[in-house]
Design a protein around this motif. Structure first.
Motif, PDB file in Angstrom:
ATOM      1  N   PHE A 235       6.830  14.792   9.177  1.00 52.90           N
ATOM      2  CA  PHE A 235       7.832  13.740   9.389  1.00 52.90           C
ATOM      3  C   PHE A 235       7.276  12.586  10.223  1.00 52.90           C
ATOM      4  O   PHE A 235       8.014  11.796  10.787  1.00 52.90           O
ATOM      5  CB  PHE A 235       9.090  14.341  10.035  1.00 52.90           C
TER       6      PHE A 235
ATOM      7  N   THR B 228      14.946  17.182   0.059  1.00 55.41           N
ATOM      8  CA  THR B 228      15.866  17.919  -0.802  1.00 55.41           C
ATOM      9  C   THR B 228      17.326  17.592  -0.481  1.00 55.41           C
ATOM     10  O   THR B 228      18.169  17.685  -1.353  1.00 55.41           O
ATOM     11  CB  THR B 228      15.689  19.436  -0.591  1.00 55.41           C
ATOM     12  N   ILE B 229      17.593  17.233   0.780  1.00 54.42           N
ATOM     13  CA  ILE B 229      18.990  17.043   1.207  1.00 54.42           C
ATOM     14  C   ILE B 229      19.337  15.556   1.153  1.00 54.42           C
ATOM     15  O   ILE B 229      18.715  14.751   1.852  1.00 54.42           O
ATOM     16  CB  ILE B 229      19.209  17.582   2.645  1.00 54.42           C
TER      17      ILE B 229
ATOM     18  N   GLU C 271      -1.216   2.539  -5.269  1.00 51.50           N
ATOM     19  CA  GLU C 271      -0.884   3.938  -4.901  1.00 51.50           C
ATOM     20  C   GLU C 271      -2.063   4.837  -5.230  1.00 51.50           C
ATOM     21  O   GLU C 271      -2.566   4.812  -6.347  1.00 51.50           O
ATOM     22  CB  GLU C 271       0.383   4.370  -5.660  1.00 51.50           C
TER      23      GLU C 271
ATOM     24  N   GLY D  14       5.485   9.471  -3.356  1.00 51.16           N
ATOM     25  CA  GLY D  14       4.836  10.073  -2.183  1.00 51.16           C
ATOM     26  C   GLY D  14       5.340  11.490  -1.987  1.00 51.16           C
ATOM     27  O   GLY D  14       5.279  12.314  -2.912  1.00 51.16           O
ATOM     28  N   LYS D  15       5.913  11.760  -0.798  1.00 54.74           N
ATOM     29  CA  LYS D  15       6.397  13.127  -0.524  1.00 54.74           C
ATOM     30  C   LYS D  15       7.610  13.460  -1.396  1.00 54.74           C
ATOM     31  O   LYS D  15       7.954  14.631  -1.564  1.00 54.74           O
ATOM     32  CB  LYS D  15       6.760  13.267   0.955  1.00 54.74           C
TER      33      LYS D  15
ATOM     34  N   PRO E 133      17.071   8.167   3.889  1.00 60.90           N
ATOM     35  CA  PRO E 133      17.876   6.962   4.141  1.00 60.90           C
ATOM     36  C   PRO E 133      17.279   6.088   5.241  1.00 60.90           C
ATOM     37  O   PRO E 133      17.429   4.871   5.222  1.00 60.90           O
ATOM     38  CB  PRO E 133      19.244   7.511   4.572  1.00 60.90           C
TER      39      PRO E 133
ATOM     40  N   VAL F  83      13.948   5.794   6.019  1.00 57.77           N
ATOM     41  CA  VAL F  83      12.778   5.012   5.568  1.00 57.77           C
ATOM     42  C   VAL F  83      13.218   3.933   4.567  1.00 57.77           C
ATOM     43  O   VAL F  83      12.571   2.889   4.468  1.00 57.77           O
ATOM     44  CB  VAL F  83      11.610   5.867   5.013  1.00 57.77           C
TER      45      VAL F  83
ATOM     46  N   TYR G 100      12.719  26.797  -3.283  1.00 58.48           N
ATOM     47  CA  TYR G 100      11.826  26.038  -2.382  1.00 58.48           C
ATOM     48  C   TYR G 100      12.085  26.642  -1.018  1.00 58.48           C
ATOM     49  O   TYR G 100      13.248  26.675  -0.562  1.00 58.48           O
ATOM     50  CB  TYR G 100      12.251  24.587  -2.521  1.00 58.48           C
TER      51      TYR G 100
ATOM     52  N   ASP H 227      -2.174   8.015  -5.613  1.00 59.30           N
ATOM     53  CA  ASP H 227      -1.893   9.118  -6.529  1.00 59.30           C
ATOM     54  C   ASP H 227      -1.514   8.609  -7.920  1.00 59.30           C
ATOM     55  O   ASP H 227      -1.384   7.403  -8.133  1.00 59.30           O
ATOM     56  CB  ASP H 227      -0.784  10.005  -5.961  1.00 59.30           C
TER      57      ASP H 227
ATOM     58  N   GLY I 214       9.094  17.539  -1.398  1.00 61.72           N
ATOM     59  CA  GLY I 214       9.429  17.260   0.013  1.00 61.72           C
ATOM     60  C   GLY I 214      10.923  17.228   0.241  1.00 61.72           C
ATOM     61  O   GLY I 214      11.559  18.281   0.374  1.00 61.72           O
TER      62      GLY I 214
ATOM     63  N   ARG J 143      -2.985  15.306   0.916  1.00 61.33           N
ATOM     64  CA  ARG J 143      -2.310  14.681  -0.230  1.00 61.33           C
ATOM     65  C   ARG J 143      -1.596  13.394   0.131  1.00 61.33           C
ATOM     66  O   ARG J 143      -1.524  12.472  -0.671  1.00 61.33           O
ATOM     67  CB  ARG J 143      -1.262  15.634  -0.818  1.00 61.33           C
ATOM     68  N   PHE J 144      -0.988  13.355   1.330  1.00 58.47           N
ATOM     69  CA  PHE J 144      -0.148  12.191   1.662  1.00 58.47           C
ATOM     70  C   PHE J 144      -0.706  11.388   2.829  1.00 58.47           C
ATOM     71  O   PHE J 144      -0.023  10.503   3.349  1.00 58.47           O
ATOM     72  CB  PHE J 144       1.283  12.658   1.982  1.00 58.47           C
TER      73      PHE J 144
ATOM     74  N   VAL K  72       0.854  -1.188   0.000  1.00 60.13           N
ATOM     75  CA  VAL K  72       0.000   0.000   0.000  1.00 60.13           C
ATOM     76  C   VAL K  72       0.887   1.235   0.000  1.00 60.13           C
ATOM     77  O   VAL K  72       1.533   1.536   0.999  1.00 60.13           O
ATOM     78  CB  VAL K  72      -0.918   0.035   1.251  1.00 60.13           C
ATOM     79  N   GLY K  73       0.949   1.940  -1.127  1.00 62.97           N
ATOM     80  CA  GLY K  73       1.718   3.183  -1.195  1.00 62.97           C
ATOM     81  C   GLY K  73       3.014   3.026  -1.973  1.00 62.97           C
ATOM     82  O   GLY K  73       3.782   2.084  -1.740  1.00 62.97           O
TER      83      GLY K  73
ATOM     84  N   ASN L  58       2.872   1.054   3.424  1.00 60.63           N
ATOM     85  CA  ASN L  58       3.771   2.215   3.412  1.00 60.63           C
ATOM     86  C   ASN L  58       2.990   3.496   3.722  1.00 60.63           C
ATOM     87  O   ASN L  58       3.569   4.545   3.970  1.00 60.63           O
ATOM     88  CB  ASN L  58       4.466   2.292   2.041  1.00 60.63           C
TER      89      ASN L  58
HETATM   90  C1  LIG Z   1       8.831  18.994   3.383  1.00 58.55           C
HETATM   91  C2  LIG Z   1       9.693  17.814   3.647  1.00 58.55           C
HETATM   92  C3  LIG Z   1      11.069  17.933   3.577  1.00 58.55           C
HETATM   93  C4  LIG Z   1      11.871  16.821   3.797  1.00 58.55           C
HETATM   94  N1  LIG Z   1      13.217  16.946   3.647  1.00 58.55           N
HETATM   95  C5  LIG Z   1      13.993  15.836   3.698  1.00 58.55           C
HETATM   96  C6  LIG Z   1      15.352  15.902   3.297  1.00 58.55           C
HETATM   97  O1  LIG Z   1      15.845  16.947   2.882  1.00 58.55           O
HETATM   98  N2  LIG Z   1      16.098  14.756   3.352  1.00 58.55           N
HETATM   99  C7  LIG Z   1      15.565  13.569   3.767  1.00 58.55           C
HETATM  100  O2  LIG Z   1      16.273  12.550   3.791  1.00 58.55           O
HETATM  101  N3  LIG Z   1      14.262  13.486   4.149  1.00 58.55           N
HETATM  102  C8  LIG Z   1      13.464  14.583   4.096  1.00 58.55           C
HETATM  103  N4  LIG Z   1      12.138  14.498   4.398  1.00 58.55           N
HETATM  104  C9  LIG Z   1      11.601  13.240   4.911  1.00 58.55           C
HETATM  105  C10 LIG Z   1      11.322  12.256   3.783  1.00 58.55           C
HETATM  106  O3  LIG Z   1      10.787  12.928   2.691  1.00 58.55           O
HETATM  107  C11 LIG Z   1      10.325  11.218   4.241  1.00 58.55           C
HETATM  108  O4  LIG Z   1      10.781  10.599   5.443  1.00 58.55           O
HETATM  109  C12 LIG Z   1      10.107  10.142   3.188  1.00 58.55           C
HETATM  110  O5  LIG Z   1       9.974  10.680   1.886  1.00 58.55           O
HETATM  111  C13 LIG Z   1       8.857   9.401   3.571  1.00 58.55           C
HETATM  112  O6  LIG Z   1       8.657   8.362   2.684  1.00 58.55           O
HETATM  113  P1  LIG Z   1       7.533   7.291   2.991  1.00 58.55           P
HETATM  114  O7  LIG Z   1       7.636   6.272   1.921  1.00 58.55           O
HETATM  115  O8  LIG Z   1       7.648   6.813   4.373  1.00 58.55           O
HETATM  116  O9  LIG Z   1       6.147   8.078   2.985  1.00 58.55           O
HETATM  117  P2  LIG Z   1       5.309   8.875   1.894  1.00 58.55           P
HETATM  118  O10 LIG Z   1       6.184   9.638   1.022  1.00 58.55           O
HETATM  119  O11 LIG Z   1       4.274   9.608   2.656  1.00 58.55           O
HETATM  120  O12 LIG Z   1       4.617   7.726   1.037  1.00 58.55           O
HETATM  121  C14 LIG Z   1       3.425   7.101   1.400  1.00 58.55           C
HETATM  122  C15 LIG Z   1       2.691   6.755   0.132  1.00 58.55           C
HETATM  123  O13 LIG Z   1       1.484   6.083   0.475  1.00 58.55           O
HETATM  124  C16 LIG Z   1       0.439   6.581  -0.340  1.00 58.55           C
HETATM  125  N5  LIG Z   1      -0.833   6.316   0.318  1.00 58.55           N
HETATM  126  C17 LIG Z   1      -1.257   6.823   1.500  1.00 58.55           C
HETATM  127  N6  LIG Z   1      -2.472   6.348   1.788  1.00 58.55           N
HETATM  128  C18 LIG Z   1      -2.820   5.518   0.774  1.00 58.55           C
HETATM  129  C19 LIG Z   1      -3.984   4.733   0.496  1.00 58.55           C
HETATM  130  N7  LIG Z   1      -5.025   4.687   1.323  1.00 58.55           N
HETATM  131  N8  LIG Z   1      -4.022   4.005  -0.656  1.00 58.55           N
HETATM  132  C20 LIG Z   1      -2.961   4.024  -1.529  1.00 58.55           C
HETATM  133  N9  LIG Z   1      -1.848   4.769  -1.315  1.00 58.55           N
HETATM  134  C21 LIG Z   1      -1.777   5.489  -0.169  1.00 58.55           C
HETATM  135  C22 LIG Z   1       0.753   8.047  -0.471  1.00 58.55           C
HETATM  136  O14 LIG Z   1       0.088   8.649  -1.559  1.00 58.55           O
HETATM  137  C23 LIG Z   1       2.267   8.004  -0.648  1.00 58.55           C
HETATM  138  O15 LIG Z   1       2.624   7.849  -2.002  1.00 58.55           O
HETATM  139  C24 LIG Z   1      11.307  15.580   4.151  1.00 58.55           C
HETATM  140  C25 LIG Z   1       9.928  15.459   4.242  1.00 58.55           C
HETATM  141  C26 LIG Z   1       9.126  16.553   3.961  1.00 58.55           C
HETATM  142  C27 LIG Z   1       7.655  16.367   3.993  1.00 58.55           C
END
Ligand SMILES: Cc1cc2nc3c(=O)[nH]c(=O)nc-3n(C[C@H](O)[C@H](O)[C@H](O)COP(=O)(O)OP(=O)(O)OC[C@H]3O[C@@H](n4cnc5c(N)ncnc54)[C@H](O)[C@@H]3O)c2cc1C
Length: 498
Positions: free
Chosen positions: A440, A56-57, A32, A39-40, A478, A480, A373, A34, A54, A431-432, A8-9, A275
């Motif tokens: 975070f 950048t670093i 997914e 995701g972010k 890194p 996640v 940004y 979207d 989301g 959105r997410f 999921v995701g 996810n």
């Molecule tokens: C503004 C911002 C800046 C950041 N800066 C940094 C940085 O510079 N460096 C760094 O290393 N990290 C950074 N992070 C953190 C990093 O982006 C996140 O920890 C990471 O991208 C999270 O990934 P994820 O897969 O856990 O979650 P998500 O990206 O949230 O992915 C979850 C996915 O699940 C999907 N989903 C949710 N619900 C459902 C559903 N019911 N059905 C189907 N799909 C669903 C969503 O659409 C999404 O695609 C930043 C985060 C943000 C928000």
């Protein structure tokens, strides 16, 4: 017959877990909600400008590369990277600006300019923190926890005590350096994971150490290159991604996850990897209370959340010479700024982070223009108690612009903007599916870390696994990616024990 896994995701963690399992011989399908992967780690493309949404670093680049290496591919073919120097430019309230370098000679000159004593303190901090990092990496970050004995055993308890993480990040740093600017420089990074340097556990002082010794990197085309590359790799390996597919429920029968149902269909599977953000998933996707275990709706609402952000994506009419790729402008009163964020007040004098991706890759904006940004940490919904209104967003934009004016070349920011988009906590929530708009996820407080953070293997439902920011080991790309590796390992461990 191949065992089927429903994921999921298609966020960073979902994609990377799916790649690993597909490579291991499972039949993996991602659902997914979207129309894009990542995701972010998403992108906005408009009027010739391309923005990362989301992250950048890029820190710990070897963890990014490992996803491709695991699948037998050359990461360079997917995510070509360059190291950045300086890693960032910092501007303090008195207007003084420093470019922070990973080059030891430059760094030492910068530190000795403050004092020899502070330089010595800095290198002591680096050495001590590196040793704590090795302990954390081996015994906590790269290890998953199932039952109590995985944590409550003599070896782990001794290693936990050796981490000495009861202090706060700021107080820990203050043991090594006395200069206030250096203290800020070595502790503000807790904001990367949405917690306060004055409350966040001292273990997060490993972040500036990681930046310093492994460097900060840039992926050509920006972060979204990584998301696209992972989605392509997964499909090359034979996996299937269903976009625009909103999962409504994780199906559970006799205590075992057995598929997912979406607005369109019901899919049967042997295993489910979730996810979607853990607090949202527990509240919305696991329907029966017996399968939620201790994570009842009440418990989820009472947990501690990371802060949120207001993000402006600005396309500028011209290039700005004074900016590096990553730029941090501190609030005049940083302590007040931090207490505002975590006590639920929108900072009137915020610290801001400006990311000028075009300084590393000019193709991200039209010729002679700049894509910026601008990120401002603000309270999440659990402490702010109300969503942003359109009027508040407009008012806050003025506050952000007035802060941006302190940067050389941005004094006239209102007249430079040719494209603008703003995200607030409302967007992160809708959105997410980020619970409370907490960008975070669950805050990594001591009580919500390691064994005490939601596990990668669900403890209340068999054949269900979690990866992503709100589960072990935590947030940040890194980290996640590591959660995805742990979830895949847990799933294989169960499958192979049958
Ligand atoms: C503004 C911002 C800046 C950041 N800066 C940094 C940085 O510079 N460096 C760094 O290393 N990290 C950074 N992070 C953190 C990093 O982006 C996140 O920890 C990471 O991208 C999270 O990934 P994820 O897969 O856990 O979650 P998500 O990206 O949230 O992915 C979850 C996915 O699940 C999907 N989903 C949710 N619900 C459902 C559903 N019911 N059905 C189907 N799909 C669903 C969503 O659409 C999404 O695609 C930043 C985060 C943000 C928000």
């Amino acid at each position: 017959m191949l065992k089927k896994v429903a994921v999921v995701g298609a966020g960073v963690a979902g994609l990377s877990c799916a790649i690993r399992l597909q490579k291991d011989g499972y039949d993996v399908e991602i659902f997914e909600k979207d129309s894009f992967p990542g995701g972010k780690m998403n992108t906005i493309s408009s009027a010739g400008f391309t923005f990362d949404v989301g992250p950048t670093i890029v820190m710990m680049p070897e963890v990014y590369r490992e996803v491709f290496e695991y699948a037998g591919k050359n990461p360079e073919d997917y995510i070509p990277m360059q190291q950045l120097d300086p890693i960032y430019s910092i501007q303090f309230s008195d207007g003084q600006k420093y470019d922070v370098s990973t080059d030891m000679a430059h760094l030492t000159a910068f530190l000795e300019n403050i004092s020899m004593k502070e330089t010595l303190g800095y290198y002591k901090y680096l050495s001590k923190t590196y040793s704590r990092y090795l302990n954390a990496k081996e015994n906590f970050i790269e290890r998953s926890f199932r039952g109590p004995l995985d944590f409550y055993n003599p070896k782990t308890i001794v290693n936990a005590l050796k981490l000495r993480t009861f202090n706060t990040a700021h107080n820990e740093v203050a043991k090594y350096v006395k200069d206030e600017r250096l203290q800020k420089l070595l502790s503000f990074q807790t904001l990367y994971i949405g917690i306060s340097p004055y409350n966040g556990p001292s273990i997060y002082t490993i972040i500036p150490m990681i930046e310093s010794i492994y460097g900060v990197w840039f992926i050509k085309g920006g972060m979204f290159t990584m998301a696209k590359a992972m989605a392509s790799l997964f499909e090359e390996l034979g996996g299937k991604i269903n976009y625009n597919c909103d999962v409504e429920e994780v199906l559970v029968q006799n205590g075992k996850a057995c598929g997912v149902s979406s607005d369109r269909q019901k899919i049967k599977s042997d295993y489910v990897v979730c996810n979607a953000d853990f607090p949202y998933a527990m509240k919305n996707l696991i329907r029966q209370s017996t399968y939620k275990g201790k994570y009842t709706d009440k418990k989820i609402d009472s947990m501690k959340y990371s802060c949120s952000v207001v993000l402006m994506y600005l396309g500028l009419k011209k290039k700005i010479d004074g900016l590096k790729v990553h730029n941090i402008i501190f609030a005049d009163d940083f302590d007040r700024n931090i207490s505002d964020i975590f006590q639920g007040n929108d900072p009137k004098d915020p610290s801001i982070y400006i990311y000028a991706s075009t300084k590393a890759d000019s193709s991200l904006a039209p010729k002679d223009k700049e894509a910026l940004y601008v990120l401002v940490p603000v309270p999440d919904l659990s402490v702010r108690k109300k969503r942003w209104t359109a009027e508040e967003t407009e008012q806050y934009k003025k506050i952000i612009f007035s802060k941006m004016k302190k940067v050389n070349g941005l004094n006239d920011i209102e007249n430079l903007v040719e494209y603008e988009k703003i995200y607030t906590l409302n967007d992160f929530e809708s959105r997410f599916n980020a619970h409370n708009g907490a960008t975070f996820g669950l805050a990594p407080t001591l009580g919500q870390s390691n064994y005490f953070r939601p596990h990668n293997k669900c403890m209340s439902t068999e054949n269900l696994y979690f990866c992503g920011s709100s589960v072990h080991p935590g947030a940040g790309v890194p980290i996640v990616l590591t959660s995805a590796k742990l979830a895949a390992t847990e799933l294989r461990r169960d499958a192979e024990s049958l």
